[in-house]
Structures are given as C-alpha cells and as structure tokens.
Design an enzyme around this catalytic site. Sequence first.
Site, PDB file in Angstrom:
ATOM      1  N   LEU A   1      -2.849 -15.675   1.813  1.00 51.53           N
ATOM      2  CA  LEU A   1      -2.886 -16.820   2.734  1.00 51.53           C
ATOM      3  C   LEU A   1      -3.970 -17.826   2.365  1.00 51.53           C
ATOM      4  CD1 LEU A   1      -2.341 -15.034   6.168  1.00 51.53           C
ATOM      5  CD2 LEU A   1      -0.667 -15.764   4.452  1.00 51.53           C
TER       6      LEU A   1
ATOM      7  N   GLY B   1      -2.087 -11.361   1.466  1.00 55.26           N
ATOM      8  CA  GLY B   1      -0.725 -11.878   1.636  1.00 55.26           C
ATOM      9  C   GLY B   1       0.106 -11.810   0.370  1.00 55.26           C
TER      10      GLY B   1
ATOM     11  N   ASN C   1      -6.520  -6.244   1.343  1.00 55.44           N
ATOM     12  CA  ASN C   1      -7.988  -6.160   1.402  1.00 55.44           C
ATOM     13  C   ASN C   1      -8.587  -6.931   2.577  1.00 55.44           C
ATOM     14  OD1 ASN C   1      -7.142  -8.577   0.198  1.00 55.44           O
ATOM     15  ND2 ASN C   1      -9.169  -8.878  -0.711  1.00 55.44           N
ATOM     16  N   GLU C   2      -7.767  -7.196   3.590  1.00 59.47           N
ATOM     17  CA  GLU C   2      -8.255  -7.992   4.727  1.00 59.47           C
ATOM     18  C   GLU C   2      -9.581  -7.497   5.293  1.00 59.47           C
ATOM     19  OE1 GLU C   2      -5.169  -7.433   4.055  1.00 59.47           O
ATOM     20  OE2 GLU C   2      -3.979  -9.224   4.481  1.00 59.47           O
TER      21      GLU C   2
END
Lengths: 294, 294, 294
Positions: free
Chosen positions: A100, A145, A169-170
């Site tokens: 994103l 994303g 990996n957010e």
Amino acid sequence: CPPPGVLLLCHRPPAWGRAARQPPCLPLAPCRAFSNNKILVELDESSGVATMKFKSPPVNSLSLDFLTEFCISLEKLENNRACRGVIFTSAVPKIFSSGLDITEMCGKTTEHYAEFWRAVQEMWLRLYGSNMVTVAAVNGSSPAGGCLLALSCDYRIMVENPKFSIGLNEAQLGIVAPFWFKDTFVNVVGHRVAERSLQLGSLHPAPEAHKFGVVDELVPEEKLQEKAAAVMAQWLALPDHARQLTKSMMRKAVLDRLLAHREEDIQNFISFISKESIQKSLRMYMEMLKKKKS
Amino acid sequence: CPPPGVLLLCHRPPAWGRAARQPPCLPLAPCRAFSNNKILVELDESSGVATMKFKSPPVNSLSLDFLTEFCISLEKLENNRACRGVIFTSAVPKIFSSGLDITEMCGKTTEHYAEFWRAVQEMWLRLYGSNMVTVAAVNGSSPAGGCLLALSCDYRIMVENPKFSIGLNEAQLGIVAPFWFKDTFVNVVGHRVAERSLQLGSLHPAPEAHKFGVVDELVPEEKLQEKAAAVMAQWLALPDHARQLTKSMMRKAVLDRLLAHREEDIQNFISFISKESIQKSLRMYMEMLKKKKS
Amino acid sequence: CPPPGVLLLCHRPPAWGRAARQPPCLPLAPCRAFSNNKILVELDESSGVATMKFKSPPVNSLSLDFLTEFCISLEKLENNRACRGVIFTSAVPKIFSSGLDITEMCGKTTEHYAEFWRAVQEMWLRLYGSNMVTVAAVNGSSPAGGCLLALSCDYRIMVENPKFSIGLNEAQLGIVAPFWFKDTFVNVVGHRVAERSLQLGSLHPAPEAHKFGVVDELVPEEKLQEKAAAVMAQWLALPDHARQLTKSMMRKAVLDRLLAHREEDIQNFISFISKESIQKSLRMYMEMLKKKKS
C-alpha cells in the site's frame, strides 16, 4: 443459516476449457496488448493467457491509481471469454510490489481514506474471487500489500534469489494486518506459521518463504516466465467451470466475511488513520524512506 | 453477529516497544526476583524479560496451589510496564511439568473440583491470551496439562534429548482432553496431526515433537536459556501494541469459545470426576505411580 | 447455541479396550467370515480386528449394491462388541476403489438418483463417524469416491508403487467434489494443498500422496497387511471410550454440516445429474471407458 457450499456438482457440461472451443492457435498470432499508466496487460488469445506487468517505478506501490487500473484491467480480462488465466509479474527490477502506498494515507481527507480503502478491498475481492486461473510470478521483494496480492493467486512462483523477500510485515511498522489479510494467509500457510509470521512482521527471504509455504515454488530468475507459462498450461488443462466452482467452494467463507463487514472495515481504517499520532508516525516513516533513498 | 476481528490497524502510535521508553539499561542492574512456594519469578528490568521457573518437585504438577501462584505471578507481570515478555522453564531436572495434579481430583468435595477446574481454565485463559511475549523453554518431559502450558506460549524451544517427551496424552489415561486443549493443539499442529496424536494419546519424544510442529525448535540443554533469550529479543524488537493486537486477532476465536461455555465446562468436569468408577480408577492410577516410585 | 464439544472427559471408567474383557485369545481360533457379493468381511475375534476386502471387479466401483453392502457390513461390525477395528483393503489387483459408479448416474429415474446419493452420504457418515479404529490399506489406485473412503479412515497406509495414485480428481471430469468431500480433505491435508489438488483434480502417485499428507505412510506391497495389523494394534492399545470421544470431538463439526444439509445435498445432486447435457457427457465418458478397455 445458508447451506455451506452445497454446489456439489457443476451445472454445466464438462467443457475441457474454453480454449478448446476457440479457433486453433496461430503460431505467429500477435498478442493483443493494452497498457495503462501503471500496468501493462498482454493477452495471448491463442493460449487464453494474459500477463499483467506492474510498471509503476520506483517500487510498484499500490496507490489509488494503481489499484483502480488493476481492478479495471482484471475486470476486462474476467469479462473477455478469450482470457482464461492471468500471470502477475513486475516490470520493475528487484521489486514485485512494495504494498500500500503510504502517501495515500497521509494528510488526506476522510473521503480520500474511504475511497482508498475501498479500492484496497476491491482489489482483494476481485483477485481472491477471480474465476480465472491466477499465477503470481514473484520476481522481486513483496512486502505487506504486495504479499497479499501474491497470496490471493492460485499459485505462487518466486525467483530463488535470497535477497528477495516476501511477507505480511505490517507489525514491523506498528500496524496490524486487516482480518482478511490474516484469513488469506492462514489459508495458505496454516495457523501456527501465520501467527508467528504476523506477530514478528516477518519478511521471509525466498528460500524461507518456500519452506513455510508462502510461495509454492522457487526458480532461477531466467526461468520464471517459462515456468509460469508451464504452470498456467497445467491449470488450463482443466475444464473451467468445474475448476471455478471448486475455487469458489474453497474461498467463499473468507470472501463472505469481508463482504459482511466491508463498511465497518472502512470506518475502522478511517478512524485509525485519522489520528494525529498515526499521521505523525507515518510522516516520520516517509522521511526515513526519503533519507534512505538519497 | 459481531465483526470478526475488524481491529484492522492498531489504535496507538507505533511504539517500538516499551523498553525504548524506559531509562537506559544499566549493565550491572540487579534483577528483581519474587519467589513463592512453587514458582521462582525473576524480572530483568533492563531487558523487560521475566523468567518463571517451576520449582515444585517432584514433577511440577499443576496443583491448585501451583495454578493459583501461576496466575498471580502472571498477572503481576502483565500489569508491570517494565515487563514485556516471559520465559517459562523448570527448576526440576528432567521434567517441565507433569500436568494436572491427580490428587486434586480424588476424594474431594464438589466445591473443590469446581475451584480446581476454574483455576485450570484461568491458567489457560491468562496464558493463551497474554499480551506479553511468551516463550516456553521446555527442559524436560511435558505431558498433558504441561504440554498445554507450552502450546499456549508464542514459541516453544525444547531440549533435543529424545528421553524428554511432550504431548496431550489424556486418552492413554482413559480421559479426553477438553475442547479448548484440542483447539489450542489444532492451531499449533493442524487437524490431521492433532487428531491422530489426541486419539493415540501420543507422548512425542523431542525429535518427533519437532517434526510434527509441537515444538518450534530443538537445542542442546546447555544452550536452552541462551536460545530462549535470543528468541525473546527477536520478538521484543517489534512494537508491543501491533504485536499484541495481531496475537489477539489470531487467538480470539478460540479464547471466546471457552469464555462462552466456561460454567458448562466446569459442570461437565464435576459430573465426570464425581463418578465412583472414575474415582476408583484414579485411585488405582495413583497406587501405580506410588509403586513405580518406590 | 450448543456447547462446542464440552465432553471434556469421558463418562466411563478407563477401559483399556474391550478386548481385555474378552476371553483370552485362542491361538488357533478360526476367524469368523461373512461374505456378501462384493465385500469379504473377516473378523478375528481374538484381536478384535475385522478386515473388509473389496472384491467387486473390475474396479471396485461404488455402485448402489456395493454401498448398501458396505453400510450393512460396517453396521454389523459396529454393533459387534468383539470388533474394535476395521482394515479396509482390496481383493482386486491394482485398484483400491475407482469411486462412484457412473452407471448409477446415467439414464435412471429421479428416485434412483436420490436413493444412490443417500447411500453415498450414508457410507461417509458411517465411516467418518465410526467408533471403531479404521485403517485404509490402499493396495491400488484410488480416485474420487475411492479416495474419500480412504480419507475417512483414521490412518492410511499405501503401497509405495508410483503407478498407484490417489486423489479427489472430480474436477478432471468436469464435476465438483461435494462440500463434505472437501471438508474431509481439508481436515487431512490443510487448506492450501486441498485447494490446489481439488482445483487441478490431481491424482497423486503414491510418493507424492505421502509427501502432501494424503496418506500417512508408504510400504512395499508385500508388507502392507503386516503393517496395517501393526498400526491397528497400536491404536487398539488405547482404551476405546476415550479414543472414541476424542475422535468424535475432532470430526463432529464436519459430520454435523452434512447432517444439517442432507436433503438439500440430495436435491442438488438430482437437479444436476438430471440435466440432459450432463447425461450426454456421462454417456460419452462411459463410451470412452469401454473403448479404452477393449
């Protein structure tokens, strides 16, 4: 309570693939291509296989424009009876997609955040629910994303270069992957691996990604397109209708979950992203990225 | 129907760990320790890591006293902002924990059975739902409830000694693991392995436990604490809040299931354990253990 | 909402198996055998183990007669306290079972289709929900319904011959595996493998079937019966009642799903199979099989 997938048997006669009903392939038939700004789409009508090449440098980030193009291109192919499968790959060296686009989440209006998040949902709903065979040819790193995009395909082939990594990996950025990212990931790697990988925000180098099942297969970079085409041919040997109903039976529960909570999911995103503290930390993160580049 | 985990993104700014907001570590800072009768708790405030050492010989069985101490100790750490992670290990040679204490289930009052079972539930609810990073350093055998304790952590490291075994072996004793033991196990090893292992009441020697995913990693005994500390440091490198919300998203469904049926689960336990036939066979089992010892 | 598996602990005293309460084994005691037309059943009362041998050449297809015999035989054994486990194997060389008999689905009345489909459901409900230990000794190929039969057992041992294959290959025939075939498969191999295998209608050669977990173990053909007996003995070492309740706890959700939608599932099958287009393609498929044979 609706019956849980009682489709049972397909409601069309065995079709052994649409291609069989197409005119025979002409070996020299030129491919039809349509290019937008950020994605190059080529359709080989003889094989029924399209390729969507991401060409949005520097890192194929999933901006609102990119997502809109992606959905329009996918819908065009979905409605084109000459197209039965899509290979996704990158035209940008070393990166598949960086995920994103943070600039879409920073300093914008509430309306913009809603529009952006709806586009992210739309990308996933269309791709995870696609009737076409979808193969990710992952020729570079693919965090967050970008990883979701690959996870939503039917099959994932990755270049065996350990410098390329992939993962949700957010958590590394202090954020939490949405529940439908998580559901997609659990369907691919199972609960234990998903739990650890999401908590650690792991970016798995290609060999580890393969070991954990994040990707199905590794190949040398020069073999990637050839391998993707071979895998696609194997999937297209199946009659479309039975394969499509089977795919839908497998994925419906997870797709329905987002559909049932879509507006809530958007409101949650907006209320989170609008906080001054989050805006501040996103600005800091972008500063860091800029410094890293220069 | 409530939204299934729409937390989506965390509602606090990225924090990169509480430790970063603590005063800098003093290399020679002494650890704070508080010891009860059955568990030794040491907290290293500089790293934010606590160690809970089970020291209830001969086999660290989960008696009511042990469970009460366990829950109080865990709650203290949970509420201590200086603590971000806990390592669980044993101070008793060759055994991690032998599981539920049979003497608590034999010849006692209904009220006692209710109190005991509630304590078992409480232990699991607190540990499986802990906000802290939880690492099991399994330095001995770990049947039944001892295995549940390890399964409820975020990560399991076991000594590679094939004489140490781990598993939910309830079926071997003629009893059935409660549904929340089963749910926890399925989340770790998947349905096929859990089904077979539970039906057979398998106690897996360390190498097999690793192969099946019951534990994540094997190490030589002398490397265990070092490895546990290294794994903990890796998990603590993540910002707490995002990691906690991710963990909750993964575990909520299974935790909610017990919460929704907690009293029923207690009544079931009481009505089972109160049967004269069960009491008789538990007495026989204890006789057998006594003979084995002498 | 009923409590999800609060059985918790078994409600009978530990029994260490029914066999222990039987008269001691007589080494020369002859086996009791009862044979129908299509299945040979042998029960060794000293061990408590029955063998069901499919002997319906040429390919042990699951006709209405076969399914009826299968259910009656299984029920007899289930109600016989001298029987604690069943080994399923084939008396026909190179084939375990070819799956549902296509002639039962072609040119018959609506009533016949309903009766046939109910028998298919019944076979699965009885086998997947059996209280006995069930071991599949797969000594030949096992597509579609034959694979379902093996998947519904507690344990699968397959001859290591790579010419023998197993899988839910319905999609290859242009049809879709019913949702309860899919649920059973996901429980065995997990979501990713099931999704790919079902979409591709894969028939996995024995070594690949083992790699993906479709079968638990491979052995040389001459060791198959010996190995099946050894595995059975291992499972029968457990007390029946605890093992049965554990099995039920693991499988109940999936069994209940078909029970809740059984009539719908039958109606779906009838309306699909009655289509002229489907009838036509089934006739063509049978023609092809006839030509292949001659």
